[in-house]
Design an enzyme around this catalytic site. Structure first.
Site, PDB file in Angstrom:
ATOM      1  N   HIS A  57       0.843  -1.194   0.000  1.00 19.78           N
ATOM      2  CA  HIS A  57       0.000   0.000   0.000  1.00 19.78           C
ATOM      3  C   HIS A  57       0.876   1.240   0.000  1.00 19.78           C
ATOM      4  O   HIS A  57       2.096   1.141   0.131  1.00 19.78           O
ATOM      5  CB  HIS A  57      -1.000   0.001   1.171  1.00 19.78           C
ATOM      6  CG  HIS A  57      -0.407   0.080   2.539  1.00 19.78           C
ATOM      7  ND1 HIS A  57       0.379  -0.907   3.085  1.00 19.78           N
ATOM      8  CD2 HIS A  57      -0.472   1.050   3.506  1.00 19.78           C
ATOM      9  CE1 HIS A  57       0.745  -0.562   4.310  1.00 19.78           C
ATOM     10  NE2 HIS A  57       0.251   0.635   4.585  1.00 19.78           N
ATOM     11  N   HIS A  59       1.383   3.952   1.900  1.00 18.17           N
ATOM     12  CA  HIS A  59       1.914   4.705   3.044  1.00 18.17           C
ATOM     13  C   HIS A  59       3.439   4.838   2.965  1.00 18.17           C
ATOM     14  O   HIS A  59       4.130   3.889   2.613  1.00 18.17           O
ATOM     15  CB  HIS A  59       1.504   4.040   4.363  1.00 18.17           C
ATOM     16  CG  HIS A  59       0.075   4.300   4.736  1.00 18.17           C
ATOM     17  ND1 HIS A  59      -0.610   3.545   5.658  1.00 18.17           N
ATOM     18  CD2 HIS A  59      -0.793   5.247   4.300  1.00 18.17           C
ATOM     19  CE1 HIS A  59      -1.852   4.016   5.785  1.00 18.17           C
ATOM     20  NE2 HIS A  59      -1.977   5.043   4.962  1.00 18.17           N
ATOM     21  N   ASP A  61       5.778   4.748   5.077  1.00 19.90           N
ATOM     22  CA  ASP A  61       6.610   3.777   5.801  1.00 19.90           C
ATOM     23  C   ASP A  61       6.605   2.404   5.122  1.00 19.90           C
ATOM     24  O   ASP A  61       7.140   1.436   5.657  1.00 19.90           O
ATOM     25  CB  ASP A  61       6.187   3.666   7.280  1.00 19.90           C
ATOM     26  CG  ASP A  61       4.801   3.100   7.459  1.00 19.90           C
ATOM     27  OD1 ASP A  61       3.865   3.553   6.784  1.00 19.90           O
ATOM     28  OD2 ASP A  61       4.645   2.183   8.295  1.00 19.90           O
ATOM     29  N   HIS A  62       6.013   2.334   3.916  1.00 19.06           N
ATOM     30  CA  HIS A  62       6.046   1.099   3.120  1.00 19.06           C
ATOM     31  C   HIS A  62       6.653   1.313   1.737  1.00 19.06           C
ATOM     32  O   HIS A  62       6.925   0.353   1.024  1.00 19.06           O
ATOM     33  CB  HIS A  62       4.630   0.518   2.995  1.00 19.06           C
ATOM     34  CG  HIS A  62       4.072   0.148   4.331  1.00 19.06           C
ATOM     35  ND1 HIS A  62       3.956  -1.162   4.759  1.00 19.06           N
ATOM     36  CD2 HIS A  62       3.654   0.913   5.371  1.00 19.06           C
ATOM     37  CE1 HIS A  62       3.485  -1.167   5.990  1.00 19.06           C
ATOM     38  NE2 HIS A  62       3.294   0.082   6.383  1.00 19.06           N
ATOM     39  N   ASP A 134      -0.077  -3.921   6.270  1.00 15.91           N
ATOM     40  CA  ASP A 134      -0.729  -3.452   7.496  1.00 15.91           C
ATOM     41  C   ASP A 134      -2.173  -3.947   7.596  1.00 15.91           C
ATOM     42  O   ASP A 134      -3.041  -3.261   8.152  1.00 15.91           O
ATOM     43  CB  ASP A 134      -0.714  -1.917   7.559  1.00 15.91           C
ATOM     44  CG  ASP A 134       0.667  -1.355   7.845  1.00 15.91           C
ATOM     45  OD1 ASP A 134       1.587  -2.125   8.129  1.00 15.91           O
ATOM     46  OD2 ASP A 134       0.800  -0.110   7.772  1.00 15.91           O
ATOM     47  N   HIS A 172       4.800  -4.528  10.967  1.00 14.94           N
ATOM     48  CA  HIS A 172       5.134  -3.785  12.193  1.00 14.94           C
ATOM     49  C   HIS A 172       5.263  -4.722  13.392  1.00 14.94           C
ATOM     50  O   HIS A 172       4.569  -5.741  13.473  1.00 14.94           O
ATOM     51  CB  HIS A 172       4.050  -2.746  12.525  1.00 14.94           C
ATOM     52  CG  HIS A 172       3.993  -1.599  11.568  1.00 14.94           C
ATOM     53  ND1 HIS A 172       4.758  -0.472  11.698  1.00 14.94           N
ATOM     54  CD2 HIS A 172       3.256  -1.427  10.441  1.00 14.94           C
ATOM     55  CE1 HIS A 172       4.488   0.375  10.706  1.00 14.94           C
ATOM     56  NE2 HIS A 172       3.575  -0.184   9.920  1.00 14.94           N
TER      57      HIS A 172
HETATM   58 FE    FE Z   1       2.766   0.789   8.150  1.00 16.47          FE
HETATM   59 ZN    ZN Z   2       0.091   1.590   6.568  1.00 17.04          ZN
END
Ligand code: FE
Ligand code: ZN
Length: 242
Positions: A57, A59, A61-62, A134, A172
């Site tokens: 996805h 985001h 942080d990905h 996530d 995570h």
């Molecule tokens: Fe994340």
């Molecule tokens: Zn995410």
């Protein structure tokens, strides 16, 4: 077909980037690189060259490492078609029921909207492994940023169709927080109580607690165990407020 080698790379405060290598073809893929340098270093340390990035996805942080890893390696970046506008580095757009290959290993793409509207997962059925981004965490699920409890319930039910031995690679280290919350909504679950104790010990020793397995989640994850979307939504809201 030789087994995939899967390496966990901890980055940022609690993200895990997964480095996946097929020894037969030497293909090396990264799931959701939040950053570039630790990922490039982990590959180089093993003599591997990154050939592919697969995003679940959009985001940051990905996807934050996409551009720098591509600059360094010329790798191909695959990700969700529905989020292509938010992942400008994508080369290949995929959607549910597409297949993607890492050497001779085949992964089926699942649409798992809820955390984000176009979120996807990658299921290596022959390897009994799924990369869920996530969507599911150990004893938890992703926040409903762009979707509904109904969608997340559907995702959980689909994950529940997998064999107990299937390894679940989430993005995570949220396990301890999730476990402490889970026991408050499922206080009579002995397997869950035991898992909380084990997770507390593992985290106190500085150990990672993922990947998890579908079997462990079936026994202890209140979101996977929720009987309907209303209950999933209720406990998701409680966790958000916790
Ligand atoms: Fe994340
Ligand atoms: Zn995410």
């Amino acid at each position: 077909m030789t087994a995939l080698e899967i390496v966990r790379i901890p980055v940022l405060s609690d993200n895990y980037v997964w480095l996946v290598h097929d020894p037969e073809s030497q293909a090396t893929m990264v799931v959701d690189p939040a950053v570039a340098d630790p990922v490039l270093e982990a590959a180089a340390a093993r003599g591997w060259t990154i050939t592919d990035i697969w995003n679940t996805h959009w985001h940051p942080d990905h996807t934050g490492g996409n551009a720098a890893i591509k600059d360094a390696t010329g790798c191909t970046i695959t990700g969700p078609a529905a989020e292509h506008a938010r992942i400008p580095t994508l080369d290949v757009q995929v959607t549910g029921s597409d297949t993607v290959h890492l050497g001779n290993h085949v992964a089926h793409v699942w649409d798992v909207p809820a955390h984000t509207a176009g979120h996807i997962a990658y299921h290596f059925a022959d390897d009994a492994a799924i990369f869920v981004g996530d969507t599911m965490f150990a004893m938890g699920c992703g926040r409903l940023f762009e979707g509904t409890a109904e969608q997340m319930f559907t995702n959980m039910q689909k994950l529940a169709t997998l064999d107990d031995a299937t390894r679940v690679y989430c993005a995570h280290e949220y396990t301890l927080s999730n476990a402490r919350f889970a026991v408050t909504v499922d206080p009579d679950n002995d397997a869950l109580a035991a898992r909380l104790v084990a997770v507390e010990a593992a985290r106190a020793a500085g150990e990672a607690t993922v990947p998890t397995t579908i079997g462990a989640e079936r026994a202890t994850n209140p979101f996977l165990r929720a009987p309907d979307a209303a209950e999933l939504g209720r406990i998701r809201a409680l966790k958000d407020a916790a």
